[in-house]
Design a protein around this motif. Structure first.
Motif: not given
Length: 419
Positions: A130-132, A259-261, A313-318
């Motif tokens: 999220g930060v990056v 905060r999404a991450g 961010v949610s997409n990339q985390h998943s």
């Protein structure tokens, strides 16, 4: 990963992506100086975009083969060469070569996100991504503001000269300040990685998140590629520098999604995505009020960029959680959907605005957002693959336990700090 390393990676992303969008506010003087006719000036931006798409497919997979830290530094250095060519170009073809080079190697953004994901403990991966990733949004929107100011003072060439200096400096900092990755398994060959990309498109989680990104950034592109048209028209008739200031509203919304991450780390990526897409649709109700109120427009922009960043961010985390052994390839392939969606939104909004005004463009953006929500809702009702996200929360708890155990045995990386 400590706070300074996160900030460095975010700045890398911001400067790299700015090299693609820097030409948008200076198309007219740049085209005039290089002898490019008005009807062909769009190719100044398109050249970098096509180079970026090629880099996603050909260069990003290298991150699963070689040390990403060195790869990031090399890509930054070559991108700087492209910007130096552009800044010093006396003929259009030289500038196009420079823009294409900078575009191809601007995919250092995806390698940087993959690096952040790979060196992060699983329980902290979402926060670091999220930060990056926030650096990407700052680069896209901030470039609209900074580029206009530099061009007004020193001319359009100064934009690329400054970007080249920043990029070379970042390449040196990456080598000095970032640690090399520790990979438990030997990397596979480049050819094998590229060939395996096709298999991703048959996986439910990848295709679902990719389609959501496609419609998400089509909606995003509809706003930011078409916004200058009604603002420059009656009744507002704003100047280019005044229009560029609306990027600040977008920055506020995107950074508000920091905060999404963490929400993704807590196993809430799926419901948060649905909520954010709903907010995206609602944002267009405010954006559609542009002809009557700039303040309502600004509120809509803040809400739209907040929603876009949360979903991105949610997409990339998943995806990185589902494919921890090939994060570069997954992120690079995912960003193909981003590129195609952005291009669709940019191309469609100008045509729709010409025929139906800003109301038509707003309906277009709303339609793209609704399609993304439909893809999300449909996926929730379908059976998921074994590697999909219902187990996301359990995987997060397990990752935290593993992280705690690793800390007791001796940490292998810096203790994460809150940004």
């Amino acid at each position: 990963m400590n706070v300074w390393r996160r900030l460095l990676l975010a700045v890398v992303c911001g400067v790299a992506v700015a090299s693609i969008y820097a030409a948008q506010p200076v198309l007219e003087p740049m085209g005039r100086d290089l002898g490019v006719s008005a009807e062909l000036a769009g190719w100044i931006v398109a050249t970098g975009q096509f180079g970026y798409l090629a880099g996603l497919l050909l260069l990003v997979p290298l991150g699963d083969v070689v040390d990403r830290r060195r790869l990031i530094a090399a890509h930054l250095a070559i991108s700087a060469v492209g910007m130096i060519l552009t800044a010093s170009a006396s003929a259009a073809w030289v500038a196009f070569v420079g823009l294409a080079t900078a575009g191809v190697f601007a995919v250092v953004v995806q390698t940087t996100v993959a690096y952040a994901a790979s060196v992060s403990p699983p329980a902290e991966r979402g926060r670091n991504i999220g930060v990056v990733t926030s650096g990407v949004v700052v680069g896209i929107l901030g470039a609209r503001v900074v580029t206009g100011t530099l061009a007004d003072v020193w001319g359009w060439r100064s934009v690329y000269a400054v970007l080249a200096v920043l990029t070379l400096g970042l390449a040196a900092l990456v080598l000095v300040l970032l640690p090399s990755e520790e990979r438990p398994n030997p990397p596979v060959g480049y050819r094998q990685v590229v060939v395996s990309l096709g298999g991703l498109f048959g996986q439910r989680i990848f295709l679902t998140r990719g389609l959501i990104a496609f419609f998400l950034f089509a909606s995003f592109g509809t706003l930011w590629s078409g916004l200058s048209l009604p603002l420059a028209d009656t009744p507002w008739q704003l100047s280019e520098s005044q229009i560029g200031l609306f990027g600040i509203a977008g920055l506020a919304g995107a950074l508000g999604a920091a905060r999404a991450g963490r929400w993704a780390d807590e196993g809430r990526a799926v419901p948060v995505t649905g909520l954010a897409l709903t907010l995206l649709i609602l944002s267009w109700a405010a954006i559609a009020q542009l002809p009557s109120s700039l303040w309502i427009l600004i509120a809509g922009i803040v809400l739209l960029d907040f929603a876009v960043q949360v979903v991105h961010v949610s997409n990339q985390h998943s995806l990185t959680a589902a494919h921890p052994d090939r994060v570069s390839s997954v992120i690079g392939s995912y960003m193909v959907f981003y590129s195609l969606g952005s291009a669709l939104g940019a191309a469609a909004t100008t045509a729709i605005f010409t025929a139906h005004g800003w109301v038509g463009s707003s309906l277009l953006g709303t339609g793209f957002a609704a399609c993304a929500l439909i893809v999300w809702a449909t996926n929730r009702r379908l059976p998921r693959d074994g590697a999909d996200l219902p187990s996301e929360r359990a995987a997060t708890h397990q990752a935290r336990e593993e992280t705690q155990g690793a800390d007791q045995a001796g940490p292998v990386m810096d203790t994460p700090n809150v940004l």
